[in-house]
Design a protein around this motif. Structure first.
Motif, short mmCIF file in Angstrom:
data_model
loop_
_atom_site.label_atom_id
_atom_site.label_comp_id
_atom_site.label_asym_id
_atom_site.label_seq_id
_atom_site.Cartn_x
_atom_site.Cartn_y
_atom_site.Cartn_z
N MET A 1 0.97 -1.04 -0.19
CA MET A 1 0.00 0.05 -0.04
C MET A 1 1.03 1.13 0.08
SD MET A 1 -3.13 1.17 2.71
CE MET A 1 -4.05 -0.25 2.58
N SER A 2 0.51 2.06 -0.70
CA SER A 2 1.33 3.44 -0.79
C SER A 2 1.16 4.33 0.03
CB SER A 2 1.35 4.22 -2.30
OG SER A 2 -0.28 4.51 -2.14
N SER A 3 2.04 5.33 0.58
CA SER A 3 1.89 6.29 1.63
C SER A 3 0.55 7.09 1.43
CB SER A 3 3.09 7.01 1.53
OG SER A 3 3.45 7.70 0.62
N LEU A 6 -2.31 4.93 2.26
CA LEU A 6 -2.33 4.60 3.82
C LEU A 6 -2.90 5.99 4.20
CD1 LEU A 6 -1.15 2.69 5.93
CD2 LEU A 6 0.93 3.79 5.98
N SER A 7 -2.34 6.91 3.87
CA SER A 7 -2.94 8.30 4.19
C SER A 7 -4.66 8.30 4.22
CB SER A 7 -2.46 9.43 3.79
OG SER A 7 -2.99 10.88 4.09
N ILE A 8 -5.17 8.08 3.04
CA ILE A 8 -6.43 8.29 2.86
C ILE A 8 -7.22 7.04 3.84
CG2 ILE A 8 -8.32 7.72 1.08
CD1 ILE A 8 -6.45 8.84 -1.19
N LEU A 83 -14.80 14.71 6.41
CA LEU A 83 -13.23 14.88 7.08
C LEU A 83 -12.42 14.66 6.01
CD1 LEU A 83 -13.66 13.77 10.80
CD2 LEU A 83 -13.78 16.07 10.08
N ALA A 84 -12.44 13.43 5.21
CA ALA A 84 -11.31 13.11 4.21
C ALA A 84 -11.57 13.86 3.03
CB ALA A 84 -11.35 11.62 3.97
N ALA A 85 -12.68 14.25 2.64
CA ALA A 85 -12.91 15.15 1.53
C ALA A 85 -12.35 16.66 1.96
CB ALA A 85 -14.67 15.32 1.17
#
Length: 315
Positions: A1-3, A6-8, A83-85
């Protein structure tokens, strides 16, 4: 999994956990808000405390959590999306994440408000019917000789006596009105959530920035919590008139003599002429008490990085 992935993923976990914890803590106050906003004519409840006491006596402790299952089921994607958006749009629109740009922050908040409505509208549509059922029962007891003005939950002769459930209401709406039935009040929801996000996210970001440590690059939990509470209270009270309109429009079952509405403009006009300007601020105190800790908890968990810790344990 890319960073980046991972962040998302971490942001989605943070939003989901925050929503679950927050809703569990403040749901009874939200129920009181809905019932107070829907009162027309003779008031069944004199205020938040009176509403909660009468609800507890008539329906028991669990009665104050009517509709909570809907929220607990859908609040995870709703808060995660919101929050993510906002975080994603802020990173996309801000050339330098450390430099404040109010216009871009407001635009990111606007985008977050639009994104979350996909989940918020049907969630609140179902929640409101369950929350208001107790108020209607009390109202109908007071006028036992009068017949209910509508039967929106009926799916047959026997079902009119069944206690309403989210599943029953959703099935009836889908059967009679299609998917659009779950999105009744979409325009009013957008009118509430977009201004809320435009006010909340930039205000929180600037308040939270005041407590950011030079060493860690993050604000302490207590500071993020207080910043979330303060920003949430201001935004909640500011959009209360729009929340009242949304609640009235989305409420399907009306008490005896209560008005029905064809849209936002019709609702605002009837509210103004029949109940006066004060009606637009019904439940404002409850909204502040709901939103303040809800977003305080959300931002506190988000900045602690619960999602990042969970993913690290799973590596």
């Amino acid at each position: 999994m890319s960073s980046q992935d991972l962040s998302i993923t971490a942001k989605l976990i943070n939003g989901g956990v925050a929503g679950l914890v927050g809703v569990t803590c403040v749901f009874p106050i939200d129920l009181a808000k809905t019932r107070l906003q829907n009162q027309q004519g003779k008031d069944v409840y004199k205020g938040m405390t009176d509403c909660l006491m009468k609800t507890a006596r008539a329906e028991g402790f669990l009665g104050m959590y009517r509709g909570a299952a809907v929220n607990l089921t859908l609040v995870t994607p709703e808060k995660a999306i919101k929050l993510a958006a906002n975080d994603f749009l802020r990173q996309l629109l801000m050339q330098d994440g450390t430099q404040r740009n109010l216009k871009m922050e407001m635009l990111a908040g606007c985008g977050a408000g639009i994104c979350q409505v996909v989940v918020t509208c049907p969630m609140e549509m179902l929640k409101i019917q369950l929350q208001d059922a107790g108020r209607l029962a009390v109202s109908h007891q007071g006028s036992a000789s009068a017949a209910p003005t509508s039967r929106p939950y009926s799916t047959g002769s026997a079902s009119t006596h069944r206690r309403p459930s989210a599943t029953l209401i959703a099935r009836e709406l889908l059967r009679t009105q299609g998917l659009w039935g779950l999105y009744r009040g979409l325009g009013a929801t957008l009118l509430r959530d977009i201004p809320f996000s435009i006010i909340y996210f930039p205000l929180f970001a600037n308040l939270n920035q005041l407590g950011v440590s030079e060493v860690t690059g993050k604000a302490p939990f207590a500071h993020s919590f207080v910043a979330g509470c303060a920003a949430g209270s201001v935004a909640a009270v500011a959009v209360t008139p729009l929340d009242v309109l949304k609640t009235r429009i989305q409420t399907l079952k009306k008490g005896l003599g209560e008005a029905s509405y064809s849209g936002v403009t019709d609702c605002a006009r009837k509210l103004w002429t029949q109940e006066g300007a004060a009606a637009f601020m019904k439940g404002a105190g409850c909204r502040a008490l709901v939103i303040a800790p809800l977003f305080g908890i959300a931002q506190g968990i988000y900045f602690i990085g619960i999602g990042e810790r969970i993913l690290k344990c799973l590596e």
